[in-house]
Write a protein that holds these residues in place. Structure first.
Motif, PDB file in Angstrom:
ATOM      1  N   VAL A  44       0.832  -1.210   0.000  1.00 18.11           N
ATOM      2  CA  VAL A  44       0.000   0.000   0.000  1.00 18.11           C
ATOM      3  C   VAL A  44       0.866   1.259   0.000  1.00 18.11           C
ATOM      4  CG1 VAL A  44      -1.784   1.294   1.219  1.00 18.11           C
ATOM      5  CG2 VAL A  44      -1.873  -1.207   1.165  1.00 18.11           C
ATOM      6  N   LEU A  45       1.724   1.394   1.018  1.00 15.69           N
ATOM      7  CA  LEU A  45       2.555   2.598   1.094  1.00 15.69           C
ATOM      8  C   LEU A  45       3.550   2.652  -0.059  1.00 15.69           C
ATOM      9  CD1 LEU A  45       3.286   2.874   4.932  1.00 15.69           C
ATOM     10  CD2 LEU A  45       1.466   3.946   3.599  1.00 15.69           C
ATOM     11  N   GLY A  46       4.095   1.484  -0.434  1.00 16.24           N
ATOM     12  CA  GLY A  46       5.047   1.443  -1.533  1.00 16.24           C
ATOM     13  C   GLY A  46       4.433   1.920  -2.840  1.00 16.24           C
ATOM     14  N   ALA A  47       3.201   1.477  -3.109  1.00 16.69           N
ATOM     15  CA  ALA A  47       2.525   1.898  -4.335  1.00 16.69           C
ATOM     16  C   ALA A  47       2.209   3.387  -4.302  1.00 16.69           C
ATOM     17  CB  ALA A  47       1.243   1.087  -4.514  1.00 16.69           C
ATOM     18  N   MET A  48       1.759   3.883  -3.139  1.00 12.69           N
ATOM     19  CA  MET A  48       1.403   5.300  -3.017  1.00 12.69           C
ATOM     20  C   MET A  48       2.611   6.199  -3.276  1.00 12.69           C
ATOM     21  SD  MET A  48      -1.844   5.868  -2.177  1.00 12.69           S
ATOM     22  CE  MET A  48      -1.864   7.388  -1.231  1.00 12.69           C
ATOM     23  N   VAL A  49       3.729   5.881  -2.626  1.00  9.72           N
ATOM     24  CA  VAL A  49       4.894   6.753  -2.746  1.00  9.72           C
ATOM     25  C   VAL A  49       5.523   6.651  -4.132  1.00  9.72           C
ATOM     26  CG1 VAL A  49       6.743   5.186  -1.953  1.00  9.72           C
ATOM     27  CG2 VAL A  49       6.838   7.615  -1.381  1.00  9.72           C
ATOM     28  N   ARG A  50       5.382   5.501  -4.797  1.00 18.69           N
ATOM     29  CA  ARG A  50       5.910   5.341  -6.153  1.00 18.69           C
ATOM     30  C   ARG A  50       5.046   6.101  -7.156  1.00 18.69           C
ATOM     31  NH1 ARG A  50      10.030   4.878  -9.215  1.00 18.69           N
ATOM     32  NH2 ARG A  50      10.878   3.140  -8.000  1.00 18.69           N
ATOM     33  N   ILE A  51       3.724   5.974  -7.035  1.00 15.93           N
ATOM     34  CA  ILE A  51       2.816   6.603  -7.993  1.00 15.93           C
ATOM     35  C   ILE A  51       2.774   8.118  -7.813  1.00 15.93           C
ATOM     36  CG2 ILE A  51       0.388   6.793  -8.691  1.00 15.93           C
ATOM     37  CD1 ILE A  51       0.105   3.806  -7.909  1.00 15.93           C
ATOM     38  N   VAL A  52       2.675   8.583  -6.576  1.00 17.12           N
ATOM     39  CA  VAL A  52       2.491  10.014  -6.311  1.00 17.12           C
ATOM     40  C   VAL A  52       3.817  10.774  -6.320  1.00 17.12           C
ATOM     41  CG1 VAL A  52       1.652  11.738  -4.656  1.00 17.12           C
ATOM     42  CG2 VAL A  52       0.383   9.599  -4.993  1.00 17.12           C
ATOM     43  N   ALA A  53       4.788  10.285  -5.545  1.00 16.37           N
ATOM     44  CA  ALA A  53       6.041  11.025  -5.373  1.00 16.37           C
ATOM     45  C   ALA A  53       7.154  10.541  -6.286  1.00 16.37           C
ATOM     46  CB  ALA A  53       6.499  10.951  -3.915  1.00 16.37           C
ATOM     47  N   LYS A  54       6.915   9.440  -7.019  1.00 16.26           N
ATOM     48  CA  LYS A  54       7.938   8.859  -7.916  1.00 16.26           C
ATOM     49  C   LYS A  54       9.209   8.498  -7.148  1.00 16.26           C
ATOM     50  CE  LYS A  54       5.412   9.629 -11.631  1.00 16.26           C
ATOM     51  NZ  LYS A  54       4.208  10.190 -10.983  1.00 16.26           N
ATOM     52  N   VAL A  55       9.015   7.979  -5.928  1.00 15.86           N
ATOM     53  CA  VAL A  55      10.135   7.614  -5.068  1.00 15.86           C
ATOM     54  C   VAL A  55      10.074   6.125  -4.765  1.00 15.86           C
ATOM     55  CG1 VAL A  55      11.101   7.860  -2.728  1.00 15.86           C
ATOM     56  CG2 VAL A  55      10.391   9.882  -4.021  1.00 15.86           C
ATOM     57  N   ASN A  56      11.213   5.455  -4.780  1.00 15.28           N
ATOM     58  CA  ASN A  56      11.299   4.044  -4.429  1.00 15.28           C
ATOM     59  C   ASN A  56      11.197   3.890  -2.915  1.00 15.28           C
ATOM     60  OD1 ASN A  56      12.855   1.517  -3.573  1.00 15.28           O
ATOM     61  ND2 ASN A  56      12.627   1.182  -5.777  1.00 15.28           N
ATOM     62  N   LEU A  57      10.243   3.091  -2.450  1.00 16.21           N
ATOM     63  CA  LEU A  57      10.028   2.939  -1.008  1.00 16.21           C
ATOM     64  C   LEU A  57      11.273   2.429  -0.307  1.00 16.21           C
ATOM     65  CD1 LEU A  57       8.035   2.915   1.441  1.00 16.21           C
ATOM     66  CD2 LEU A  57       7.590   0.522   0.867  1.00 16.21           C
ATOM     67  N   PHE A  58      11.972   1.485  -0.921  1.00 17.24           N
ATOM     68  CA  PHE A  58      13.150   0.912  -0.266  1.00 17.24           C
ATOM     69  C   PHE A  58      14.252   1.952  -0.085  1.00 17.24           C
ATOM     70  CE2 PHE A  58      11.024  -2.782  -2.153  1.00 17.24           C
ATOM     71  CZ  PHE A  58      10.925  -3.599  -1.020  1.00 17.24           C
ATOM     72  N   SER A  59      14.360   2.891  -1.022  1.00 17.98           N
ATOM     73  CA  SER A  59      15.341   3.964  -0.867  1.00 17.98           C
ATOM     74  C   SER A  59      14.983   4.852   0.325  1.00 17.98           C
ATOM     75  CB  SER A  59      15.400   4.817  -2.140  1.00 17.98           C
ATOM     76  OG  SER A  59      15.815   4.057  -3.243  1.00 17.98           O
ATOM     77  N   LEU A  60      13.685   5.129   0.475  1.00 16.96           N
ATOM     78  CA  LEU A  60      13.231   5.937   1.609  1.00 16.96           C
ATOM     79  C   LEU A  60      13.447   5.206   2.932  1.00 16.96           C
ATOM     80  CD1 LEU A  60      11.794   8.514   2.612  1.00 16.96           C
ATOM     81  CD2 LEU A  60       9.622   7.310   2.302  1.00 16.96           C
ATOM     82  N   LEU A  61      13.130   3.911   2.967  1.00 15.49           N
ATOM     83  CA  LEU A  61      13.321   3.133   4.201  1.00 15.49           C
ATOM     84  C   LEU A  61      14.806   3.026   4.550  1.00 15.49           C
ATOM     85  CD1 LEU A  61      10.740   0.218   3.707  1.00 15.49           C
ATOM     86  CD2 LEU A  61      10.431   2.412   4.867  1.00 15.49           C
ATOM     87  N   LYS A  62      15.656   2.892   3.528  1.00 11.15           N
ATOM     88  CA  LYS A  62      17.102   2.850   3.788  1.00 11.15           C
ATOM     89  C   LYS A  62      17.586   4.174   4.367  1.00 11.15           C
ATOM     90  CE  LYS A  62      21.560   2.249   1.466  1.00 11.15           C
ATOM     91  NZ  LYS A  62      22.253   2.057   0.165  1.00 11.15           N
ATOM     92  N   TYR A  63      17.072   5.281   3.846  1.00 10.01           N
ATOM     93  CA  TYR A  63      17.424   6.614   4.337  1.00 10.01           C
ATOM     94  C   TYR A  63      17.043   6.779   5.809  1.00 10.01           C
ATOM     95  CZ  TYR A  63      16.986  11.732   4.814  1.00 10.01           C
ATOM     96  OH  TYR A  63      17.075  13.036   5.239  1.00 10.01           O
ATOM     97  N   LEU A  64      15.958   6.120   6.223  1.00 11.26           N
ATOM     98  CA  LEU A  64      15.476   6.217   7.609  1.00 11.26           C
ATOM     99  C   LEU A  64      15.880   4.995   8.428  1.00 11.26           C
ATOM    100  CD1 LEU A  64      11.872   7.523   6.804  1.00 11.26           C
ATOM    101  CD2 LEU A  64      13.786   8.874   7.702  1.00 11.26           C
ATOM    102  N   GLY A  65      16.888   4.274   7.970  1.00  6.39           N
ATOM    103  CA  GLY A  65      17.282   3.025   8.623  1.00  6.39           C
ATOM    104  C   GLY A  65      17.657   3.181  10.089  1.00  6.39           C
ATOM    105  N   ARG A  66      18.380   4.233  10.426  1.00  8.44           N
ATOM    106  CA  ARG A  66      18.798   4.428  11.818  1.00  8.44           C
ATOM    107  C   ARG A  66      17.602   4.683  12.727  1.00  8.44           C
ATOM    108  NH1 ARG A  66      24.469   7.928  11.601  1.00  8.44           N
ATOM    109  NH2 ARG A  66      25.654   6.376  10.422  1.00  8.44           N
TER     110      ARG A  66
END
Length: 478
Positions: free
Chosen positions: A250-272
């Protein structure tokens, strides 16, 4: 007028200081492993370490109110039109309600497929625990909730630790500064300096993270043990899988369709931040860092300042899934399965009752018991069956809630055109690393966060007349 070059370590000819904070988070990982080992080997000793984890989370929560206040005041105070703030807030609330329904629906579907409560027996000891949790989760009416947002005094919002009270005071202060025009500029600059101080203190507190993580995880494992995990593995695994599906699909599809951002890249950025939440079981421990990181990512300060604090009270995707599956588990385990109509009615009731429960360890369990007591009291005794694993489910709730709020901030920023898309790409690609020493871009010398992109002052990374979303694409954070 031009800005003077920064001097000292931040000067143009100086070598950047080596970031040593990655050692800190390696230490957190080691501390978590040691804590689990101690909890299994010497549970009685491990349980005595609980105050260490509580103290660390308390230190982080101590910083939440001033960080929220500074972020919102600086964001709103720099916006030229108050209507823009209202648009962001209205859009955020609409999104939060919609996603709560989606989370409830997913929990209902998975819960009715898996039937997690089959074969579990209720003991007499568990009945008493359920009644205790119901007392802790007493029903709160909508009137009480709304009145609770108003602090006793203007200053008490900073001392009582209620996020929504701080949010209200910060909104009032931001709008007041907005109406003052040029006369409010000195105050905004003062709040800027306070914000830098607050983030510096937070960066210092973070060095205690390994100790806090060790105490927190050791106490959890010591109290829970392995037996409870084996007995209730079905619901726990089902809950984790459901949360993972919600985040990835759900969140992965939303952020890819709307913001054109890869969810895994965002999760990696917030890994800490995810590591911090996992070790403390509280999403509030990462709230200040989420504010800092989303601004660094390229979302404008007004959007971050309004969306993140509000989301911590209203955007509880993980809690919604937990309440759904826990309710179905208890009903089936007690031999009183609910019809679809009863499930929907109860969960809609819980969606209202859960607002404001985020961030506090165990709040989901108290909310569950309190809502059952008010809506279907014959099921309250069953709450005691999941007490043993609630802490481990609390971690999944907190991680899902946090992921939901990070995605929501990026989505709302995109919808309101308050995101520097080029900066988002560069940050997620690792070209503009987050400053772990100060939690502020360039410590105020460059553009972006530290310079208040869009504040309308020179040196902000844009022109003096730049709008609230301006972040100075060429020089931000460099």
């Amino acid at each position: 007028m031009t800005s003077t070059p920064a001097s000292g370590p931040a000067g143009p000819d100086a070598k950047p200081r080596r970031d040593r904070t990655h050692f800190l988070y390696l230490a957190v990982v080691v501390a978590v492993v040691l804590g689990i080992t101690l909890g299994l080997a010497a549970p009685d000793v491990a349980k005595e370490l609980k105050p260490i984890g509580t103290a660390f989370v308390g230190l982080i929560k101590m910083m939440i109110s001033p960080i929220i206040f500074c972020t919102i005041v600086l964001g709103i105070g720099s916006v030229r039109k108050a209507a823009k703030v209202g648009k962001v807030g209205g859009l955020a609330l609409g999104y939060f309600v919609t996603m709560s329904f989606v989370a409830l629906a997913i929990g209902l579907v998975v819960g009715n497929i898996v039937h997690p409560g089959g074969g579990v027996e209720l003991t007499e000891a568990a009945k008493g625990v359920g009644q205790e949790q119901a007392a802790a989760g007493t029903e709160t009416t909508m009137t009480d909730f709304l009145l609770g947002i108003i602090p006793t005094t203007l200053v008490s919002a900073f001392t009582e630790g209620v996020v929504l009270q701080t949010l209200l005071v910060a909104l009032l202060a931001g709008f007041a500064l907005q109406t003052m025009g040029g006369a409010g500029e000195p105050i905004l600059r003062g709040v800027e300096h306070i914000q830098r101080l607050v983030f510096r203190i937070l960066a210092m507190i973070m060095w205690a993270a390994p100790v806090g993580a060790f105490g927190a995880i050791a106490a959890v494992v010591g109290e829970t043990g392995v037996d409870a995990l084996k007995a209730l593995a079905a619901i726990m695994i089902g809950f984790y899988v459901t949360c993972a599906l919600f985040v990835l699909v759900v969140l992965g599809a939303m952020v890819r369709i709307v913001a054109k951002v890869n969810l895994f890249s965002l999760l990696k950025y917030l890994g800490r931040e995810f590591l911090l939440i996992f070790s403390t079981s509280s999403s509030e421990s990462a709230l200040p860092r989420l504010i800092a990181k989303m601004e660094h990512l390229g979302v404008s300060r007004p959007v971050v300042g309004i969306t993140v604090p509000t989301g911590y009270s209203f955007n509880l995707d993980g809690t919604m899934i937990y309440l759904t599956m826990a309710s179905l588990f208890i009903a089936e385990a007690m031999g009183d399965p609910m019809t679809v109509g009863q499930q929907i009615t109860l969960l809609l009731f819980m969606m209202v009752a859960s607002k404001g429960a985020a961030g506090v360890t165990g709040a989901g369990l108290a909310t569950l018991a309190g809502a059952l007591q008010s809506h279907k009291p014959e099921l309250v005794d069953g709450v005691g069956m999941i007490v043993g694993i609630d802490r481990f489910m609390s971690e999944a709730r907190a991680l899902t809630n946090f992921a939901g709020n990070a995605v929501a901030t990026l989505l709302i920023g995109t919808w309101t055109k308050e995101v520097d898309k080029e900066r988002v790409k560069r940050v997620l690609a690792g070209e503009l690393p987050f400053d772990e020493r100060t939690l502020l871009d360039g410590d105020g010398h460059g553009g972006g966060r530290g310079g208040h992109g869009g504040s309308g002052r020179e040196g902000a990374g844009g022109t003096p007349d730049a709008g609230p979303g301006s972040r100075g694409k060429e020089s931000v954070g460099v």
